[in-house]
Scaffold this motif. Structure first.
Motif, PDB file in Angstrom:
ATOM      1  N   HIS A 210       0.872  -1.175   0.000  1.00 16.69           N
ATOM      2  CA  HIS A 210       0.000   0.000   0.000  1.00 16.69           C
ATOM      3  C   HIS A 210       0.909   1.226   0.000  1.00 16.69           C
ATOM      4  N   ILE A 211       0.807   2.041  -1.034  1.00 14.48           N
ATOM      5  CA  ILE A 211       1.632   3.244  -1.120  1.00 14.48           C
ATOM      6  C   ILE A 211       0.760   4.471  -0.890  1.00 14.48           C
ATOM      7  N   TRP A 212       1.229   5.354  -0.023  1.00 14.70           N
ATOM      8  CA  TRP A 212       0.511   6.586   0.337  1.00 14.70           C
ATOM      9  C   TRP A 212       1.402   7.775  -0.001  1.00 14.70           C
ATOM     10  N   LEU A 213       0.880   8.703  -0.788  1.00 13.85           N
ATOM     11  CA  LEU A 213       1.592   9.935  -1.137  1.00 13.85           C
ATOM     12  C   LEU A 213       0.648  11.104  -0.924  1.00 13.85           C
ATOM     13  N   ASP A 214       1.130  12.121  -0.264  1.00 11.30           N
ATOM     14  CA  ASP A 214       0.288  13.301  -0.073  1.00 11.30           C
ATOM     15  C   ASP A 214       1.165  14.484   0.295  1.00 11.30           C
ATOM     16  N   LYS A 215       0.909  15.576  -0.354  1.00 16.40           N
ATOM     17  CA  LYS A 215       1.643  16.818  -0.062  1.00 16.40           C
ATOM     18  C   LYS A 215       0.917  17.537   1.058  1.00 16.40           C
ATOM     19  N   GLY A 216       1.669  18.046   2.029  1.00 12.93           N
ATOM     20  CA  GLY A 216       1.048  18.726   3.148  1.00 12.93           C
ATOM     21  C   GLY A 216       1.910  19.847   3.692  1.00 12.93           C
ATOM     22  N   LEU A 217       1.289  20.737   4.456  1.00 18.01           N
ATOM     23  CA  LEU A 217       1.993  21.867   5.059  1.00 18.01           C
ATOM     24  C   LEU A 217       2.649  21.428   6.362  1.00 18.01           C
ATOM     25  N   VAL A 218       3.938  21.718   6.495  1.00 19.52           N
ATOM     26  CA  VAL A 218       4.622  21.503   7.772  1.00 19.52           C
ATOM     27  C   VAL A 218       4.723  22.811   8.544  1.00 19.52           C
ATOM     28  N   THR A 219       4.622  23.933   7.829  1.00 18.33           N
ATOM     29  CA  THR A 219       4.418  25.245   8.436  1.00 18.33           C
ATOM     30  C   THR A 219       3.370  25.951   7.574  1.00 18.33           C
ATOM     31  N   LYS A 220       3.091  27.193   7.897  1.00 16.25           N
ATOM     32  CA  LYS A 220       2.105  27.918   7.111  1.00 16.25           C
ATOM     33  C   LYS A 220       2.559  28.157   5.678  1.00 16.25           C
ATOM     34  N   HIS A 221       3.877  28.069   5.439  1.00 20.38           N
ATOM     35  CA  HIS A 221       4.395  28.426   4.123  1.00 20.38           C
ATOM     36  C   HIS A 221       5.247  27.324   3.487  1.00 20.38           C
ATOM     37  N   VAL A 222       5.516  26.229   4.214  1.00 17.52           N
ATOM     38  CA  VAL A 222       6.416  25.197   3.706  1.00 17.52           C
ATOM     39  C   VAL A 222       5.633  23.903   3.489  1.00 17.52           C
ATOM     40  N   LYS A 223       5.741  23.347   2.278  1.00 20.18           N
ATOM     41  CA  LYS A 223       5.110  22.077   1.948  1.00 20.18           C
ATOM     42  C   LYS A 223       6.173  20.997   1.814  1.00 20.18           C
ATOM     43  N   MET A 224       5.834  19.799   2.271  1.00 16.40           N
ATOM     44  CA  MET A 224       6.701  18.639   2.074  1.00 16.40           C
ATOM     45  C   MET A 224       5.839  17.475   1.603  1.00 16.40           C
ATOM     46  N   PHE A 225       6.497  16.458   1.064  1.00 13.49           N
ATOM     47  CA  PHE A 225       5.778  15.435   0.313  1.00 13.49           C
ATOM     48  C   PHE A 225       6.261  14.049   0.745  1.00 13.49           C
ATOM     49  N   PRO A 226       5.884  13.575   1.942  1.00 14.05           N
ATOM     50  CA  PRO A 226       6.348  12.261   2.395  1.00 14.05           C
ATOM     51  C   PRO A 226       5.643  11.124   1.651  1.00 14.05           C
ATOM     52  N   ILE A 227       6.315   9.974   1.590  1.00 13.37           N
ATOM     53  CA  ILE A 227       5.772   8.754   0.995  1.00 13.37           C
ATOM     54  C   ILE A 227       5.811   7.665   2.061  1.00 13.37           C
ATOM     55  N   VAL A 228       4.692   6.989   2.261  1.00 15.94           N
ATOM     56  CA  VAL A 228       4.592   5.937   3.274  1.00 15.94           C
ATOM     57  C   VAL A 228       4.226   4.633   2.589  1.00 15.94           C
ATOM     58  N   THR A 569      -8.080   4.591   2.607  1.00 14.41           N
ATOM     59  CA  THR A 569      -8.285   6.018   2.785  1.00 14.41           C
ATOM     60  C   THR A 569      -6.977   6.727   3.110  1.00 14.41           C
ATOM     61  N   THR A 570      -6.811   7.917   2.547  1.00 13.42           N
ATOM     62  CA  THR A 570      -5.604   8.695   2.828  1.00 13.42           C
ATOM     63  C   THR A 570      -5.587   9.223   4.256  1.00 13.42           C
ATOM     64  N   ARG A 571      -6.723   9.116   4.966  1.00 10.52           N
ATOM     65  CA  ARG A 571      -6.779   9.628   6.342  1.00 10.52           C
ATOM     66  C   ARG A 571      -5.737   8.947   7.227  1.00 10.52           C
ATOM     67  N   MET A 572      -5.489   7.658   7.013  1.00 12.83           N
ATOM     68  CA  MET A 572      -4.575   6.941   7.900  1.00 12.83           C
ATOM     69  C   MET A 572      -3.142   7.442   7.799  1.00 12.83           C
ATOM     70  N   GLY A 573      -2.814   8.184   6.769  1.00 11.89           N
ATOM     71  CA  GLY A 573      -1.459   8.714   6.660  1.00 11.89           C
ATOM     72  C   GLY A 573      -1.323  10.153   7.095  1.00 11.89           C
ATOM     73  N   GLU A 574      -2.445  10.766   7.528  1.00  8.54           N
ATOM     74  CA  GLU A 574      -2.388  12.189   7.883  1.00  8.54           C
ATOM     75  C   GLU A 574      -1.446  12.452   9.052  1.00  8.54           C
ATOM     76  N   GLY A 575      -1.297  11.455   9.944  1.00 13.01           N
ATOM     77  CA  GLY A 575      -0.381  11.644  11.065  1.00 13.01           C
ATOM     78  C   GLY A 575       1.060  11.815  10.631  1.00 13.01           C
ATOM     79  N   THR A 576       1.397  11.340   9.419  1.00 12.91           N
ATOM     80  CA  THR A 576       2.759  11.496   8.917  1.00 12.91           C
ATOM     81  C   THR A 576       3.119  12.967   8.774  1.00 12.91           C
ATOM     82  N   HIS A 577       2.156  13.789   8.338  1.00 12.65           N
ATOM     83  CA  HIS A 577       2.426  15.227   8.206  1.00 12.65           C
ATOM     84  C   HIS A 577       2.759  15.839   9.565  1.00 12.65           C
ATOM     85  N   GLN A 578       2.086  15.387  10.612  1.00 12.81           N
ATOM     86  CA  GLN A 578       2.381  15.919  11.937  1.00 12.81           C
ATOM     87  C   GLN A 578       3.787  15.525  12.385  1.00 12.81           C
TER      88      GLN A 578
END
Length: 866
Positions: A210-228, A569-578
């Motif tokens: 199962h591959i999860w990719l999602d771009k998310g904000l780590v600060t108000k102005h910085v985006k990062m793109f982890p892969i799980v 669901t992509t919800r299970m990877g949302e904790g990765t952004h945190q």
């Protein structure tokens, strides 16, 4: 009030192993109050960790490891660590500390040695040419095949691994139907097993990922793109958790920043930029997953932790992506393309047609199109061929993988396609507009603020005044909004049945187990939703021709092929952004990818060592006989709920049976029935004529007790009850915590409702007014509730909906044995209309608090749904 539970019809789970699963025979597992649909092999395998003399190695002492563990978890800076270690080894402890680390340099050396035992990050590069300029990007990634091999050879995971597909059946009486839950119960895994070779002599096994990719904000102005990455051969409770066998942060996708404004470019230039982004995207993925290519095609022989040798073929089964990432991942053109779906060749103007099927994209057909386009005589002809299937001229990294299809693996996302898509960005925005136009925003906010509280359901006080951005809040609004809108919108409004149809689909599609009858209902809800959308379009001009609407066409196939949509669901990877955001905050904010990768390696190293230390201590204690004493075991048996291990505070009157499906908590007062009546009858209707009513009820229920007027009935009052029930969703044990409190957290009374067994048709509901434990002269202990019955009402709102239940709360109080209680229930009050005071005691039944309640209410409405 209440009747004995109905007789239980024997129910079973039937397991049919794949024909190539040599040695495994069909099984029949009975379903009762202590089992569920978990079909995982529960064999145990011995480990040799007890032989490790120093499970905390490479640290010199356990104290060194535990200090490091705290520093890593706390994201301590190097200067603070150095300061603490120098003081600990000096003035603070006067040289008596068990921590041998002297400074940050020694701390870093031990931690670096520990990280080398895990799968470390490597640096990769990707480059492509755009507008005459070659752009280069660097990224960090782990070797996924090395990570997979650590799972295969992990003794703690051996008994949980599922190497072959199987078919699952639910059987009750004369009824039997197939169901899917975990990925190994779906059609796709079974088809791959059909293609794999026969054992020769080793078993050949597919390892779906199962591959999860999602771009998310780590600060108000910085985006990062982890892969799980997650291992789908492990049960969901393991692979979706953060512990051993859980998802691994495999690397970063490159964030390709647009150098200009798309509005200032021509269509041709925008296409070139999109093509460039996908080229970089594919280069990154190809580099990360290059190690999987050879074993995916030819297999690799590995001896697993259970000492069995197998031949493994890694591949991809589920891709959890939002729509933008799905376009990037599959190298398809975006939403305005002629064929915008990453799964099939649906034309732009047909996205709102949910009952029509379109040709599916496959690796063979899409590769053929790209190859033919690359050989086209002219650029114009090439563009026509690519535009005719909505593709970019990019070679997909997965095309040469065996048993993999990048288009088939894209899976319906409950979060981005549902809560944040059809609801959050479309129907919810339309709802807000309608409320503003009718000047009803304040009224809607007020009604939502009065909505009763329930666990795992957000209480929203600022419905129309706040811009909600998270999917869970949108889902909670979707669950509650119909009970608000129906009281303020004009009669016959088309938005109410449309919202309800979408919610019905979401509740059914989000179940953990999908049986054949549930699949049929999902199809029916999709048909109903499409009809309702047409009505909304006619009334409000809303356009439902968008890609996330069309995604519903593929939802049923995804369930049948890959198991429950909960697993995709992509919800299970949302904790990765945190986690990434926390790591980012501990960097120097320059070249952060490498620093974050290092911190992730460190966290995994201390987590791995902690597992070894805990296992070592547990086995050592077992060898030495240091188990719980008899008194502790007796308390656990008396107050523990099956499967939870929870301890309930002692009460004056302990329960007579620890195996009840309920446990009273939060004891309030202790006394006898007459003293309670004397003290509280004047101010509380619960205790008016309490003693005589209680004796009459007990005599009716237990005629052999022979209670006399002189007999003293000892009682104790409680303010909450834990009710355990078997979920209709996946047949596992669940629990409700129900309150009966006159002043709950200083916010007024909270008196929850319960479902209970009754000989009357339909749902039987009552509101708790008191929880009472009685000890009779014979020493029999009886748990009961004083409750108000909620009767079915013939009143209906101005706009009714499928599944509308209305109850009226009776004024009379009666007793209810806790033996008859099934589980908790949520009811929302109907606000009385200014011209009708008869609505004062009316309540809507909220059937969407969870999957179990939704199924119970569906069947109460005569839906045949197992």
């Amino acid at each position: 009030m209440g009747d004995p539970p109905p007789p239980i019809i024997p129910a079973y789970i039937l397991i049919e192993p794949h024909p190539k699963d040599v040695g495994n025979l069909p099984q029949r597992i009975p379903l009762d109050q202590s089992t569920g649909c978990d079909d995982t092999d529960t064999r145990s395998y011995a480990t040799n960790w007890i032989d490790i003399a120093k499970p905390y190695a490479p640290w010199r002492t356990l104290a060194d490891f535990e200090y490091t563990e705290g520093a890593v978890k706390g994201l301590l800076k190097s200067d603070l660590i150095d300061f603490q270690l120098k003081r600990i080894g000096g003035d603070w402890t006067e040289g008596r500390s068990k921590i041998s680390l002297q400074n940050y340099r020694e701390y870093r050396h031990a931690l670096t040695c520990a990280t080398t035992a895990g799968v470390q990050f490597h640096k990769g590069t990707a480059e492509a040419k755009i507008w005459g300029e070659t752009r280069k990007y660097s990224f960090f990634y782990r070797n996924p095949w090395e990570w997979i091999k650590t799972l295969l050879q992990d003794p703690s995971l051996a008994c949980h691994s599922n190497w072959k597909s199987r078919k699952m059946f639910y059987s009750e009486g004369d009824h039997t139907e197939r169901f899917v839950n975990e990925p190994w119960t779906g059609n796709r895994w079974w088809e791959v097993d059909d293609e794999l070779p026969q054992p020769n002599p080793f078993a050949h096994c597919w390892l779906p990922l199962h591959i999860w990719l999602d771009k998310g904000l780590v600060t108000k102005h910085v985006k990062m793109f982890p892969i799980v990455l997650r291992a789908l051969w492990l049960p969901s409770e393991i692979r979706n958790a953060s512990g051993n066998g859980g998802g691994v942060f495999i690397g970063f996708m490159v964030v390709v920043t647009d150098p200009g404004d798309p509005d200032d470019r021509t269509d041709a230039q925008n296409y070139e930029w999109a093509q460039f982004r996908r080229e970089i995207y594919q280069q990154v993925l190809e580099t990360i997953f290059a190690a999987l290519y050879r074993p995916a095609c030819t297999g690799e022989t590995i001896t697993c932790a259970d000492n069995v040798t197998r031949v493994f073929y890694p591949g991809f089964l589920i891709e959890s992506l939002d729509m933008e990432e799905a376009w990037n991942f599959t190298c398809c053109r975006a939403g305005r393309a002629n064929f915008p779906c990453p799964r099939c060749l649906v034309r732009q103007g047909m996205l709102g047609c949910l009952q029509k099927r379109f040709p599916l994209r496959t690796t063979q057909t899409m590769r053929r199109v790209v190859q033919q386009a690359q050989r086209a005589a002219t650029a114009t002809r090439k563009e026509e061929m690519l535009r005719g299937t909505g593709l970019h001229d990019v070679i997909h990294f997965m095309w040469n993988f065996r048993f993999c299809d990048p288009y088939l693996s894209v899976t319906y996302d409950l979060l981005h396609a549902g809560e944040m898509g059809k609801w959050g960005h479309h129907l919810w925005e339309l709802t807000l507009k309608i409320l503003r136009d009718l000047k009803l925003s304040s009224e809607a906010t007020r009604i939502m603020g009065e909505f009763p509280r329930w666990p795992n359901l957000k209480h929203i006080n600022d419905l129309a005044t706040k811009d909600f951005t998270d999917g869970q809040t949108h889902f909670d609004i979707l669950k509650c909004i119909i009970f608000v809108l129906v009281q303020i919108l004009p009669p016959g409004n088309s938005l109410i049945p449309c919202t309800r149809a979408l919610l019905q689909f979401r509740m059914m599609a989000g179940l953990k187990v999908a049986t054949e009858s549930r699949i049929n209902l999902i199809k029916a809800f999709i048909r109903s939703y499409e009809v309702c959308c047409e009505r909304v379009h006619e009334e409000y001009g809303k356009n439902f021709n968008f890609p996330k609407q069309h995604a519903l066409v593929h939802a049923v196939d995804d369930i049948l092929d890959k198991g429950s949509l909960q697993h995709a669901t992509t919800r299970m990877g949302e904790g990765t952004h945190q986690e990434v955001a926390q790591h980012y905050a501990a960097t120097n904010f320059r070249d952060v990818d490498g620093q974050i990768s290092t911190r992730d390696e460190e966290q995994e190293a201390v987590a791995r060592t902690r597992l070894l230390v805990d296992e070592f201590n547990a086995q050592l204690a077992k060898q030495q006989g240091q188990e719980d004493d008899a008194h502790t075991r007796e308390e656990a048996a008396q107050f523990g709920v099956r499967g939870t291990g929870r301890t309930i505070p002692k009460s004056k009157l302990p329960p007579v049976d620890a195996d009840n499906q309920w446990i009273f908590g939060s004891p309030l007062r202790h006394g006898d029935s007459r003293s309670y009546e004397d003290l509280y009858a004047a101010g509380d209707p619960v205790f008016r004529n309490f003693d005589s009513r209680l004796r009459a009820f007990l005599h009716q229920q237990f005629p052999t007790e022979y209670l006399t007027y002189e007999d003293k009935i000892e009682i104790e009052i409680f303010r909450c009850v834990y009710v355990t029930y078997q979920s209709k969703d996946d047949w596992t044990l669940c629990e409700d915590i129900l309150r009966c409190n006159d002043n709950w957290y200083n916010s007024g009374p909270r008196r929850d409702c319960v479902l209970y067994n009754s000989d009357k048709p339909g749902l039987a509901v009552a509101r708790l007014r008191a929880l009472v434990r009685c000890r009779l002269p014979s020493k029999r202990v009886v748990d009961l509730a004083v409750a108000r019955e909620m009767k079915h009402s013939n009143w209906r709102p101005r706009t009714s909906w499928d599944g509308c239940f209305v109850f009226s709360e009776e004024a009379d109080l009666s007793f209810l044995l806790m033996d008859y209680v099934i589980r908790g229930a949520l009811l929302a009050p109907v606000r009385p209309h200014s011209s009708s005071r008869s609505q004062a005691n009316l309540h809507f039944f909220v059937d969407v608090v969870d999957g179990d309640m939704f199924l119970r209410c569906l069947n109460a409405k005569k839906h045949v749904c197992y």
